[in-house]
Design an enzyme around this catalytic site. Sequence first.
Site, mmCIF file in Angstrom:
data_model
loop_
_atom_site.group_PDB
_atom_site.id
_atom_site.type_symbol
_atom_site.label_atom_id
_atom_site.label_comp_id
_atom_site.label_asym_id
_atom_site.label_seq_id
_atom_site.Cartn_x
_atom_site.Cartn_y
_atom_site.Cartn_z
ATOM 1 C CE LYS A 70 -4.366 -1.557 0.806
ATOM 2 N NZ LYS A 70 -5.806 -1.395 1.311
ATOM 3 C CE LYS A 117 -13.204 -3.492 0.345
ATOM 4 N NZ LYS A 117 -12.277 -2.458 0.841
ATOM 5 C CE LYS A 167 -6.563 -7.671 -1.643
ATOM 6 N NZ LYS A 167 -7.214 -7.840 -0.609
HETATM 7 P P1 ATP Z 1 -8.537 -2.872 -0.700
HETATM 8 O O1 ATP Z 1 -8.679 -3.125 -2.254
HETATM 9 O O2 ATP Z 1 -9.438 -1.657 -0.326
HETATM 10 O O3 ATP Z 1 -7.510 -3.208 0.099
HETATM 11 P P2 ATP Z 1 -9.923 -5.385 -0.368
HETATM 12 O O4 ATP Z 1 -10.615 -5.633 -1.790
HETATM 13 O O5 ATP Z 1 -8.863 -6.324 -0.245
HETATM 14 O O6 ATP Z 1 -9.669 -4.030 -0.384
HETATM 15 P P3 ATP Z 1 -10.903 -5.595 2.300
HETATM 16 O O7 ATP Z 1 -11.689 -4.602 2.850
HETATM 17 O O8 ATP Z 1 -9.233 -5.482 2.352
HETATM 18 O O9 ATP Z 1 -10.913 -5.951 0.689
HETATM 19 O O10 ATP Z 1 -11.263 -7.011 2.661
HETATM 20 C C1 ATP Z 1 -12.601 -7.385 2.993
HETATM 21 C C2 ATP Z 1 -12.418 -8.896 3.151
HETATM 22 O O11 ATP Z 1 -12.655 -9.368 1.921
HETATM 23 C C3 ATP Z 1 -11.480 -9.668 3.866
HETATM 24 O O12 ATP Z 1 -11.952 -10.729 4.505
HETATM 25 C C4 ATP Z 1 -10.738 -10.037 2.633
HETATM 26 O O13 ATP Z 1 -9.710 -10.813 3.201
HETATM 27 C C5 ATP Z 1 -11.747 -10.480 1.787
HETATM 28 N N1 ATP Z 1 -10.960 -10.286 0.418
HETATM 29 C C6 ATP Z 1 -10.557 -8.965 -0.419
HETATM 30 N N2 ATP Z 1 -10.265 -9.411 -1.590
HETATM 31 C C7 ATP Z 1 -10.431 -10.667 -1.823
HETATM 32 C C8 ATP Z 1 -10.192 -11.619 -2.993
HETATM 33 N N3 ATP Z 1 -9.671 -11.006 -4.090
HETATM 34 N N4 ATP Z 1 -10.670 -12.633 -2.838
HETATM 35 C C9 ATP Z 1 -10.990 -13.189 -1.565
HETATM 36 N N5 ATP Z 1 -11.247 -12.486 -0.434
HETATM 37 C C10 ATP Z 1 -11.066 -11.282 -0.479
#
Ligand code: ATP
Length: 334
Positions: free
Chosen positions: A114, A200, A197
């Site tokens: 990040k 979002k 991955k």
């Molecule tokens: P950001 O991009 O803002 O870091 P993120 O998409 O990684 O966000 P988080 O808010 O960090 O989302 O995660 C919310 C939940 O969703 C956590 O339990 C995280 O492990 C899960 N998660 C996030 N992205 C994935 C993914 N690509 N596949 C499976 N689980 C995910």
Amino acid sequence: MTAKKTILSGSTVTGDLTLGNYIGAITNWKKLQEDYDCLYFLADLHALTVFQDPKILKDRTYSFFAQYLALGLDPEKNTIFAQSHVHEHTELSWILTCLTPLGYLNRMTQFKDKSEKHEKNVNAGLYTYPILMAADILLYQADMVPVGEDQRQHLELCRDIVGFFQNRYGEGTFKMPEAYIGKMGARIMSLQDPSKKMSKSDENDKNYVSIIDDAKKIEKKIKSAATDSDTVVNYDPENKPGLSNLMVIYSVLGNKTMAEIEKAYEGKMYGHLKVDLAELTVETLKPVHEKYNDLMKNRDHLDQLLRKGAEKASVRAALTLTEVYNKVGLIPRR
Ligand code: ATP
Ligand code: LTN
């Protein structure tokens, strides 16, 4: 009767909730709500580690909450709340910050990722983010924390922090939490670059399907997902990461095994699978969209539900924080 085990999880209020969040997190949360005492929260304070437009953050917090509900989390069965509504999170976080050696934070790969991504705003909050996350978990004496694979390291740090606290102040204040990582879909990958991955807060929205994308967008994004030049539909994450990622999504949404999917697409092309997966995704999200649109019409109702959630959470958080303050030697305000 034995008491139900406590489950806690949250999602940072950034970007749009994606299929990755849905599959990796919320589908598991939904299953767990039947048998456990579950707390799910909107990590709005965590969102502040990267710059947020205040109006967008507010709107998004309501939107995420409505998406949680529309995706099937039940505010009666669970405690669902906004992190900033329960002040004990930041208070406990400070105590834990004073126990955590810098060396432990330096290892966190999410911080490294990040801080490269947000190089103009590498603030101290981005660095101490996992400590606030540990506070979220420890306040509620959570037994299990359902997260995607990407959060495993933060969970380990949380466990280390319990150890630091115990070494200094003795045992019995915090429960040692375990990560709960679902087998399938623990890591849904980006649609255009399956080596990373699905995230979002990705700047390129072609990399993810958002829960609230309309049918046209969903179809377009899935059909244009990057795949290799082979044609045989078989699950092979190493050599066919793009296709295999689509197959994981298919398998979770369609409740099918990889073998069943492979069989169904024998002699067919990747394109066929993409068309069907797009349709399956649209169908899965249709009732979610209807419920979401309904909920978003009435902010007062959302506020009421958030208040109830925060009230339930606060009672529990206060018990832990009082004990912690006492253990570390802070006198109570009388
Ligand atoms: P950001 O991009 O803002 O870091 P993120 O998409 O990684 O966000 P988080 O808010 O960090 O989302 O995660 C919310 C939940 O969703 C956590 O339990 C995280 O492990 C899960 N998660 C996030 N992205 C994935 C993914 N690509 N596949 C499976 N689980 C995910
Ligand atoms: N950092 C988490 C969101 C989060 C969380 C938590 C998850 C904040 N606090 C406590 C589980 C338990 C993430 O998934 N990015």
